[in-house]
Scaffold this active site. Structure first.
Site, PDB file in Angstrom:
ATOM      1  N   ARG A  40      -6.480   6.305  19.458  1.00 39.91           N
ATOM      2  CA  ARG A  40      -5.839   7.415  18.733  1.00 39.91           C
ATOM      3  C   ARG A  40      -6.533   8.728  19.083  1.00 39.91           C
ATOM      4  NH1 ARG A  40      -3.542   6.261  12.671  1.00 39.91           N
ATOM      5  NH2 ARG A  40      -2.865   4.100  12.980  1.00 39.91           N
ATOM      6  N   SER A  51      -1.463  -0.143  -1.190  1.00 44.02           N
ATOM      7  CA  SER A  51      -0.832  -0.239   0.123  1.00 44.02           C
ATOM      8  C   SER A  51       0.646  -0.565  -0.022  1.00 44.02           C
ATOM      9  CB  SER A  51      -1.510  -1.316   0.971  1.00 44.02           C
ATOM     10  OG  SER A  51      -0.880  -1.410   2.241  1.00 44.02           O
ATOM     11  N   LYS A  84      -9.596  -1.651   0.614  1.00 42.99           N
ATOM     12  CA  LYS A  84      -8.454  -0.884   1.133  1.00 42.99           C
ATOM     13  C   LYS A  84      -8.803  -0.206   2.453  1.00 42.99           C
ATOM     14  CE  LYS A  84      -4.390   1.143   1.129  1.00 42.99           C
ATOM     15  NZ  LYS A  84      -4.496   2.355   1.913  1.00 42.99           N
ATOM     16  N   HIS A 112      -8.601  -2.839   5.057  1.00 41.53           N
ATOM     17  CA  HIS A 112      -7.161  -3.079   5.232  1.00 41.53           C
ATOM     18  C   HIS A 112      -6.579  -2.067   6.217  1.00 41.53           C
ATOM     19  CE1 HIS A 112      -3.055  -1.784   4.264  1.00 41.53           C
ATOM     20  NE2 HIS A 112      -2.783  -2.999   3.814  1.00 41.53           N
ATOM     21  N   ASN A 113      -6.917  -0.789   6.026  1.00 34.76           N
ATOM     22  CA  ASN A 113      -6.386   0.255   6.910  1.00 34.76           C
ATOM     23  C   ASN A 113      -6.936   0.131   8.322  1.00 34.76           C
ATOM     24  OD1 ASN A 113      -5.238   1.112   4.516  1.00 34.76           O
ATOM     25  ND2 ASN A 113      -5.743   3.264   4.829  1.00 34.76           N
ATOM     26  N   GLU A 144      -4.948  -2.396   9.960  1.00 36.61           N
ATOM     27  CA  GLU A 144      -3.657  -1.756  10.225  1.00 36.61           C
ATOM     28  C   GLU A 144      -3.713  -0.952  11.531  1.00 36.61           C
ATOM     29  OE1 GLU A 144      -1.662   2.118   8.220  1.00 36.61           O
ATOM     30  OE2 GLU A 144      -2.053   0.460   6.835  1.00 36.61           O
TER      31      GLU A 144
END
Length: 481
Positions: free
Chosen positions: A294, A135, A189, A192-193, A196
């Site tokens: 989104r 990242s 990860k 983590h995203n 985010e």
């Protein structure tokens, strides 16, 4: 100067994929004194690598066999290519050229189930393999990313000196650590995203409230974001947002932001996070909401049509602007903490389900620098798990309780005021509702259990009585008013 000799056993580390991330990470390694080689089918990318790495020992290749032969044994090769079938095709092309004990690292955003499969396949062939989340974007790769390696621990230990050298450092701590076995690195990860996604959506909703509700211009919004980033909300994403509200293209008198379409793209990691959270029965509604928004943004034509059908004059919020902005700051902090808490809860669930043995203090530590979700609050998260490694949920940590209690009035004011004015704040609202349900000792879920038993004989459990029960809801015992 660059060493252009391509003799065998010359280079310490190899990179397959010389796009922005791969090239910059390789140049980062070269800056730290490692002799590195890169391979890409595109000759222009190899040329660019050598040009930018001209002061170090750097070599670009367009022939994979020559690339592999140039590396020291056991070879250490990282792939930074798009996730999915391309990774498998690169591995298939690469493995016939490798020797036993060589190390292959997948540094892309592969789905953790693919990494689990590849880990076993490569081990069966006698190769070392591990997946590593990276990242920090372009700047992080070049100057110091946060890295989350998991899988073959022996392989990680072999390349650890390189990764430690190139990682971001905070208070002397490198932002890289061994995460756990199998696909642990890629799983962390992925989450983590997901975090985010949610924080970015919260910032977008903040922008919406300021723009539509408070009728603030870009300059005023820039000032607020800048002020917040100098306080307890300090974070990379807020810093990025501050810069966006000051950026004009050369020769333009307007912000570039105002000319960008409101249709957000994604690469799937947020969706993956939501999917696996449901599989693990661990609620992460902030991330779910961000993914949904989104998705909704992509339906531009339908939104435009709906806007004409349900036109609503935006008169603005009837509030004291300064006081409301203070509440909005509280709301953002509350919701950011709640988002982190949901993500960490998912990691704890996955650690148990998949035997990853995750250390949540270590994960908090390596997220403090280099990565996209780094923030000042991560110091509080780190402290919480250092003080209590068995902490079940971040919202139960004493230090966090104080902040949640202090910021709760602000988020309630923002959500109720925005909703009353017809301004969409779905992620703010879901963070607040999650908190209210989380702190409820008695949820209304007993009604759901009764309904399930009524129409499907799915049974239920009683308070204070062992066993599983079923009721004849329409029988003689039923009481009609």
């Amino acid at each position: 100067m660059m060493n252009t000799n391509s003799s065998a056993d010359q280079f310490t580390f190899g990179m397959i994929g010389l796009g922005t991330m791969g090239r910059n990470l390789l140049l980062n390694m070269a800056d730290h004194g490692f002799a590195v080689a890169g391979y890409d089918k595109d000759p222009e990318k190899s040329v660019l690598l050598e040009k930018e790495g001209a002061d170090n020992v750097v070599k670009g290749f367009t022939d994979i066999k020559s690339f592999v032969n140039s590396l020291q044994h056991p070879r250490s090769i990282m792939m930074l290519v798009p996730a999915g079938p391309i990774v498998d095709s690169v591995i298939a092309e690469l493995t016939p050229l490798l020797d036993k004990e060589d190390i292959v690292i997948d540094g892309g955003n592969s789905h953790f189930t693919d990494t689990t499969r590849r880990d076993k396949e490569m081990a069966d062939k006698g190769f070392h393999f591990f997946g590593m989340g990276i990242s920090g974007g372009e700047e992080g790769a070049r100057k110091g990313p946060s890295m989350m390696p998991g899988g073959d621990e022996d392989a990680y230990q072999f390349v650890e000196p390189i990764l430690t050298a190139v990682a971001a450092h905070v208070n002397g701590d490198p932002c890289v650590t061994y995460i756990g076995p199998g696909a642990a690195g890629h799983f962390v990860k992925m989450v983590h995203n997901g975090i985010e996604y949610a924080i970015m959506q919260l910032l977008a909703e903040t922008y919406e409230v300021m723009r539509k509700g408070l009728k603030m211009d870009n300059e005023a919004m820039h000032a607020v974001f800048k002020s917040w980033n100098e306080g307890r909300l300090q974070s990379f994403l807020l810093e990025v947002t501050t810069d966006i509200f000051a950026y004009k293209e050369p020769g333009s008198s307007t912000l570039l932001l105002d000319g960008i379409k409101d249709e957000a793209k994604s690469k799937g990691t947020g969706k993956w996070t939501s999917q696996v959270a449901m599989d693990l029965v661990t609620p992460i509604p902030a991330i779910d909401s961000a993914v949904s928004m989104r998705d909704l943004s992509k339906y531009k034509a339908m939104r435009v049509e709906a806007a004409s059908l349900y036109a609503d004059e935006q008169a603005g919020l009837s509030v004291d602007k300064a006081a409301f902005l203070a509440q909005l700051e509280q709301a953002f902090f509350f919701s950011m903490i709640t988002t982190y808490a949901q993500g960490m809860h998912l990691l704890a669930s996955a650690s148990t389900q998949f035997a990853y043995n995750l250390n949540l203090a270590d994960i908090s530590r390596i997220w403090r620098g280099g990565c996209i979700i780094r923030s000042a609050f991560l110091e509080t998260m780190l402290s919480a798990w250092e003080k209590n490694p068995e902490l079940k949920h971040l919202l139960l940590a004493p230090a966090v309780q104080e902040t949640i209690k202090e910021t709760q009035p602000g988020v309630r004011a923002v959500v109720t005021t925005a909703i009353a004015a017809g301004i969409a704040v779905p992620t703010y609202a879901t963070c607040l509702s999650y908190f209210d349900a989380f702190r409820s000792a008695s949820m209304p879920s007993n009604l759901i259990q009764a309904q399930r038993d009524y129409f499907g004989a799915h049974t239920f459990e009683r308070i204070g009585q062992e066993g599983v029960f079923h009721a004849d809801w329409q029988g003689e015992a039923s009481v009609q008013p």
